[in-house]
Motif scaffolding. Structure first.
Motif, PDB file in Angstrom:
ATOM      1  N   TYR A 107       0.842  -1.202   0.000  1.00  0.00           N
ATOM      2  CA  TYR A 107       0.000   0.000   0.000  1.00  0.00           C
ATOM      3  C   TYR A 107       0.870   1.242   0.000  1.00  0.00           C
ATOM      4  O   TYR A 107       2.074   1.175   0.315  1.00  0.00           O
ATOM      5  N   THR A 159      -3.670   3.827  -1.993  1.00  0.00           N
ATOM      6  CA  THR A 159      -4.019   2.671  -2.822  1.00  0.00           C
ATOM      7  C   THR A 159      -5.046   1.784  -2.131  1.00  0.00           C
ATOM      8  O   THR A 159      -5.481   0.790  -2.690  1.00  0.00           O
ATOM      9  N   GLU A 160      -5.436   2.150  -0.911  1.00  0.00           N
ATOM     10  CA  GLU A 160      -6.443   1.406  -0.165  1.00  0.00           C
ATOM     11  C   GLU A 160      -7.802   2.112  -0.300  1.00  0.00           C
ATOM     12  O   GLU A 160      -7.911   3.198  -0.877  1.00  0.00           O
ATOM     13  N   LYS A 161      -8.818   1.498   0.280  1.00  0.00           N
ATOM     14  CA  LYS A 161     -10.168   2.065   0.194  1.00  0.00           C
ATOM     15  C   LYS A 161     -10.405   3.087   1.292  1.00  0.00           C
ATOM     16  O   LYS A 161     -11.068   2.835   2.294  1.00  0.00           O
ATOM     17  N   SER A 211     -11.510   7.251   1.992  1.00  0.00           N
ATOM     18  CA  SER A 211     -12.148   8.435   1.401  1.00  0.00           C
ATOM     19  C   SER A 211     -11.152   9.583   1.337  1.00  0.00           C
ATOM     20  O   SER A 211     -10.233   9.693   2.163  1.00  0.00           O
TER      21      SER A 211
END
Length: 509
Positions: free
Chosen positions: A95, A109-111, A113
């Motif tokens: 990540y 690169t992660e989910k 916001s």
């Protein structure tokens, strides 16, 4: 069921010497190979971890450097491109997060916001003011990664951080292959070695005896003992390990001696500083005067002094010598001696600082310089004459207007090699002001404005100005001093400071 004693008796009474040696050496070989296996696995784990960390640090620093301008201009699209390209182009990257100083996520690169608050994984420390921080943790799926945090800076000011996750799977795979290879090698070595053990036993025992002597000598403090390693087998590896151990022990011993030396040097520096700090405050008719000095954890180069120029004039000097330790303390001693001697000759601030620079520039260590603010006060007229040689501005509170005036005439620091004496005198500017009844003048070092709290926020000049702006017209300098110290204590929240805190406050009555 046969007991161990019975087995031992059977071996001693029924087996020949060759068989005994073969059996016991086979058992020993199994144990020794197991130890060697463990040693090399640990060593390989350390080496691979270091390689992964170094690679991750290089990538993280590159991302941080490329993110300086985009983060400064709040270009989240370009930041996202950097983050995703970093993961795409590097298989071991798990990540990549780019966050601002307030811990808001600008790219990941992660989910996450956009501008969501970034929360460190459990057990990880904050980066704070470290140049880089590498920590290991397990992700939710059980995957072990190195979290590498690097600050994003613009002109030495931290504006954000890069958090890069590097997978440790490569370490596990390599250790698995190494273990398999070591296991196969152990079986082959034991199978073929038992047949030749009797021939080699005396040689092996002799080698082990030599290694034992070396270990005992090292244990007795002979860290410079010459350990010769000629063999390539397991005994040779053990000997090399002993040699490496001796080298590491010697290095650790040298580092301990160096730390003690530095500790002693810091103590000497503190003692020198205490002799330089004025032991009393001058009693000047018509003026209130107070001062404060507090050394940091590491002894810095702050210095202040009161100078009796003549019966109608007195001088105040506040200076900061770059560097720490005995060297900066000795330079402070030189500055103090020159300032006091030249002041008695009636020199103006401009002439005094120009002469001080001329006398110091060739005698101070390379890379060291001094910033000074020097002011001479006329006790009869209230006129102040001052120069600022690369120092923080003095703050002058005008009681009649209830506002603060910043005093910072131009001037370079003392001792800068590329500025000769003539150029220094040309660039140094002298100014004058007249202070009226109720006016307050404060000289200080950057240890106040750059004092940090646990959130890495600086105290700043604005807070200092608010404190000097009197709430009550009759507040004396001692009240201002107490307000400032209380505000600093409250702001820093007990965080250790890396720079000295020094200030002098005068008020015309």
């Amino acid at each position: 069921m046969p007991t161990f004693g019975g087995i031992e008796s059977f071996i001693n009474h029924t087996m020949g010497l060759k068989a005994k040696f073969s059996l016991w050496m086979a058992l020993f070989a199994i144990i020794a190979m197991g130890l060697v296996n463990a040693f090399f696995i640990a060593r390989e784990h350390k080496i691979l971890s270091r390689e992964i960390k170094l690679r991750g640090e290089t990538i993280a620093r590159s991302v941080a450097q490329n993110s300086e301008a985009p983060l400064g201009h709040k270009n989240d699209l370009l930041l996202s491109t950097f983050a995703y390209d970093t993961k795409k182009n590097n298989e071991s990257v798990v990540y990549c997060h780019i966050i601002d100083r307030e811990q808001h996520i600008w790219a990941s690169t992660e989910k996450f916001s956009f501008k969501e608050m970034y929360v460190l994984p459990a057990g990880l420390e904050l980066l704070r003011d470290k140049p880089i921080l590498v920590q290991s943790h397990k992700r939710d799926g059980g995957e072990e990664v190195f979290d590498i945090a690097v600050p994003i800076k613009i002109k030495e000011k931290i504006i954000g951080e890069v958090h890069l996750g590097m997978s440790q799977d490569a370490i596990k795979e390599s250790i698995k292959e190494t273990s398999k290879g070591m296991a196969i090698m152990t079986v082959v070595t034991i199978g073929g070695g038992v047949l030749g053990i009797l021939i080699l036993v005396s040689f092996i025992i002799g080698s082990i005896g030599k290694i034992t002597e070396d270990i005992e000598a090292i244990g007795n403090g002979e860290l410079d003992r010459e350990i010769t390693v000629k063999r390539k087998d397991e005994i040779g590896r053990i000997a090399r390990s002993v040699k490496e151990m001796a080298a590491k022990l010697k290095l650790a011993q040298e580092e301990l001696v160096e730390k003690e030396k530095m500790k002693k040097e810091m103590q000497i520096a503190r003692e020198i500083q205490q002799t330089l700090v004025p032991q009393s405050t001058p009693d000047i008719l018509g003026f209130q005067i107070t001062s404060y000095y507090e050394s940091a954890v590491e002894v810095g180069g702050d210095y202040y002094d009161y100078i009796d120029v003549d019966k109608d004039h007195f001088g105040i000097v506040v200076a900061d010598v770059s560097g720490k330790g005995v060297a900066s303390s000795l330079v402070m001693t030189m500055v103090r001696t020159i300032m006091r001697r030249e002041a008695l000759m009636g020199s103006s601030p401009h002439s005094l600082l120009s002469m001080a620079n001329y006398m110091l520039m060739n005698d101070i260590p390379d890379g060291m310089f001094i910033t000074i603010f020097y002011v001479v006060v006329n006790t009869l007229s209230g006129e102040i004459t001052y120069c600022c040689a690369g120092h923080n501005p003095a703050l002058l509170y005008r009681a009649s207007k209830r506002r603060i005036q910043s005093l910072k005439p131009k001037g370079p620091p003392l001792g800068v090699p590329r500025i000769n004496a003539k150029e220094f005198a040309r660039r140094l500017v002298e100014e004058k002001q007249v202070i009226q009844t109720g006016d307050v003048l404060m000289l200080y070092t950057d240890g106040i404005t750059e004092a940090m709290n646990k959130r890495e926020e600086q105290f700043g000049e604005e807070r200092l100005r608010d404190i000097i702006t009197l709430k009550k017209g009759d507040m004396n300098v001692f009240g201002i001093k107490q307000r400032l110290l209380a505000s600093l204590k409250e702001f820093t929240e007990g965080a250790l400071q890396s720079d000295d805190i020094t200030f002098v406050i005068i008020k015309k009555e």
